[in-house]
Scaffold this motif. Structure first.
Motif, PDB file in Angstrom:
ATOM      1  N   UNK A 172       0.851  -1.180   0.000  1.00 15.50           N
ATOM      2  CA  UNK A 172       0.000   0.000   0.000  1.00 15.50           C
ATOM      3  C   UNK A 172       0.896   1.243   0.000  1.00 15.50           C
ATOM      4  N   UNK A 173       0.503   2.224  -0.772  1.00 16.49           N
ATOM      5  CA  UNK A 173       1.278   3.458  -0.870  1.00 16.49           C
ATOM      6  C   UNK A 173       0.647   4.487   0.057  1.00 16.49           C
ATOM      7  N   UNK A 174       1.450   5.037   0.939  1.00 16.42           N
ATOM      8  CA  UNK A 174       0.992   6.096   1.820  1.00 16.42           C
ATOM      9  C   UNK A 174       1.787   7.352   1.512  1.00 16.42           C
ATOM     10  N   UNK A 175       1.104   8.405   1.112  1.00 15.33           N
ATOM     11  CA  UNK A 175       1.746   9.682   0.843  1.00 15.33           C
ATOM     12  C   UNK A 175       1.375  10.614   1.985  1.00 15.33           C
ATOM     13  N   UNK A 176       2.361  10.997   2.746  1.00 13.81           N
ATOM     14  CA  UNK A 176       2.146  11.856   3.907  1.00 13.81           C
ATOM     15  C   UNK A 176       2.617  13.265   3.558  1.00 13.81           C
ATOM     16  N   UNK A 177       1.664  14.163   3.315  1.00  8.08           N
ATOM     17  CA  UNK A 177       2.028  15.529   2.932  1.00  8.08           C
ATOM     18  C   UNK A 177       2.408  16.374   4.136  1.00  8.08           C
ATOM     19  N   UNK A 199      14.445  11.245  -6.466  1.00  9.32           N
ATOM     20  CA  UNK A 199      15.333  11.613  -7.565  1.00  9.32           C
ATOM     21  C   UNK A 199      14.583  12.273  -8.710  1.00  9.32           C
ATOM     22  N   UNK A 200      13.343  11.830  -8.920  1.00  5.53           N
ATOM     23  CA  UNK A 200      12.580  12.381 -10.042  1.00  5.53           C
ATOM     24  C   UNK A 200      11.091  12.255  -9.752  1.00  5.53           C
ATOM     25  N   UNK A 201      10.331  13.239 -10.229  1.00 10.58           N
ATOM     26  CA  UNK A 201       8.873  13.229 -10.102  1.00 10.58           C
ATOM     27  C   UNK A 201       8.299  13.639 -11.446  1.00 10.58           C
ATOM     28  N   UNK A 202       7.373  12.833 -11.958  1.00 14.81           N
ATOM     29  CA  UNK A 202       6.681  13.165 -13.214  1.00 14.81           C
ATOM     30  C   UNK A 202       5.227  13.461 -12.891  1.00 14.81           C
ATOM     31  N   UNK A 203       4.751  14.597 -13.361  1.00 16.41           N
ATOM     32  CA  UNK A 203       3.371  15.006 -13.135  1.00 16.41           C
ATOM     33  C   UNK A 203       2.674  15.095 -14.479  1.00 16.41           C
ATOM     34  N   UNK A 245       6.691   8.713  -8.832  1.00 12.66           N
ATOM     35  CA  UNK A 245       7.715   9.125  -7.883  1.00 12.66           C
ATOM     36  C   UNK A 245       8.846   8.101  -7.889  1.00 12.66           C
ATOM     37  N   UNK A 246      10.069   8.566  -8.128  1.00 11.06           N
ATOM     38  CA  UNK A 246      11.243   7.708  -8.097  1.00 11.06           C
ATOM     39  C   UNK A 246      11.973   7.939  -6.787  1.00 11.06           C
ATOM     40  N   UNK A 247      12.353   6.858  -6.111  1.00 10.30           N
ATOM     41  CA  UNK A 247      13.003   6.935  -4.808  1.00 10.30           C
ATOM     42  C   UNK A 247      14.418   7.455  -4.889  1.00 10.30           C
ATOM     43  N   UNK A 248      15.060   7.529  -3.732  1.00  4.81           N
ATOM     44  CA  UNK A 248      16.413   8.041  -3.647  1.00  4.81           C
ATOM     45  C   UNK A 248      17.424   7.178  -4.365  1.00  4.81           C
ATOM     46  N   UNK A 249      17.140   5.895  -4.558  1.00  5.07           N
ATOM     47  CA  UNK A 249      18.066   5.011  -5.244  1.00  5.07           C
ATOM     48  C   UNK A 249      17.778   4.894  -6.740  1.00  5.07           C
ATOM     49  N   UNK A 250      16.854   5.675  -7.252  1.00  7.51           N
ATOM     50  CA  UNK A 250      16.561   5.683  -8.686  1.00  7.51           C
ATOM     51  C   UNK A 250      15.501   4.694  -9.123  1.00  7.51           C
ATOM     52  N   UNK A 251      14.981   3.876  -8.217  1.00 10.06           N
ATOM     53  CA  UNK A 251      13.947   2.901  -8.563  1.00 10.06           C
ATOM     54  C   UNK A 251      12.572   3.559  -8.458  1.00 10.06           C
ATOM     55  N   UNK A 252      11.656   3.081  -9.280  1.00  8.72           N
ATOM     56  CA  UNK A 252      10.287   3.589  -9.230  1.00  8.72           C
ATOM     57  C   UNK A 252       9.690   3.220  -7.886  1.00  8.72           C
ATOM     58  N   UNK A 253       9.332   4.239  -7.127  1.00  8.71           N
ATOM     59  CA  UNK A 253       8.814   4.020  -5.780  1.00  8.71           C
ATOM     60  C   UNK A 253       7.306   3.881  -5.782  1.00  8.71           C
ATOM     61  N   UNK A 254       6.613   4.789  -6.479  1.00 10.32           N
ATOM     62  CA  UNK A 254       5.149   4.753  -6.442  1.00 10.32           C
ATOM     63  C   UNK A 254       4.581   5.450  -7.670  1.00 10.32           C
ATOM     64  N   UNK A 255       3.404   4.989  -8.056  1.00  7.14           N
ATOM     65  CA  UNK A 255       2.599   5.648  -9.073  1.00  7.14           C
ATOM     66  C   UNK A 255       1.289   6.023  -8.393  1.00  7.14           C
ATOM     67  N   UNK A 256       1.012   7.309  -8.369  1.00  3.79           N
ATOM     68  CA  UNK A 256      -0.146   7.798  -7.631  1.00  3.79           C
ATOM     69  C   UNK A 256      -1.119   8.434  -8.609  1.00  3.79           C
ATOM     70  N   UNK A 257      -2.362   7.965  -8.591  1.00  2.00           N
ATOM     71  CA  UNK A 257      -3.425   8.573  -9.387  1.00  2.00           C
ATOM     72  C   UNK A 257      -4.404   9.204  -8.401  1.00  2.00           C
ATOM     73  N   UNK A 258      -4.324  10.514  -8.278  1.00  2.00           N
ATOM     74  CA  UNK A 258      -5.162  11.217  -7.303  1.00  2.00           C
ATOM     75  C   UNK A 258      -6.489  11.581  -7.949  1.00  2.00           C
TER      76      UNK A 258
END
Length: 162
Positions: free
Chosen positions: A87-92, A119-123, A130-143
């Protein structure tokens, strides 16, 4: 006597993605399920095979073999089940993204990354990658909620990622 430093760091190791795109895990789970079913059917087949010998010594051996085969088969079939996606939790508020696996009442945090360490965010509209600090894809969020999306985009802008 001298000591040397190993130049390999953890950042140079290729990160393991959350889900692999190739089918190796699916094939391994499929093979595991086939082997488990075969062991259970073999354990049952020992008892219903025509012309089976019912000597007391052989019955004890058949009982042992079928019990072990059935237990190993059930264990293999339980590993055959596809694990649930984290589960992806985005804590703003804390400005971080967490990958959480929930099993029953237990909650395990698999990965945690602060917005500033991404490292990178595509909107693309309401869809964020959202790509994590190690360059791997961390999460895909559809709000789907406009307020939540705006809050997330604002928090990412404050962190300097958008």
């Amino acid at each position: 006597m001298s000591s040397t430093v190993d130049p390999v760091t953890f950042d140079t190791i290729a990160p393991q993605p959350v889900r692999t795109v190739d089918g190796t895990r699916m094939l391994l789970r499929g093979g595991q399920g086939v082997a488990g079913a075969a062991l259970i059917l073999t354990a049952l087949g020992l008892w219903i095979a025509p012309g089976a010998n019912w000597d007391p010594e052989l019955v004890l051996l058949k009982l042992l073999i079928s019990a072990v085969g059935a237990m190993v088969g059930v264990a293999l079939l339980q590993g055959f089940v596809r694990p649930a996606a984290p589960k992806i939790e985005v804590d703003t508020i804390r400005h971080e993204v967490r990958l959480v696996r929930i099993r029953g009442k237990d909650r395990f945090v698999l990965d945690r990354c602060a917005f500033k360490d991404l490292t990178r965010v595509e909107d693309t509209g309401t869809y964020l990658k959202l790509w994590g600090g190690n360059g791997a894809l961390l999460a895909e969020v559809a709000a789907s909620d406009r307020v939540a999306h705006r809050s997330l985009v604002t928090a990412l802008r404050v962190a300097g990622k958008l």
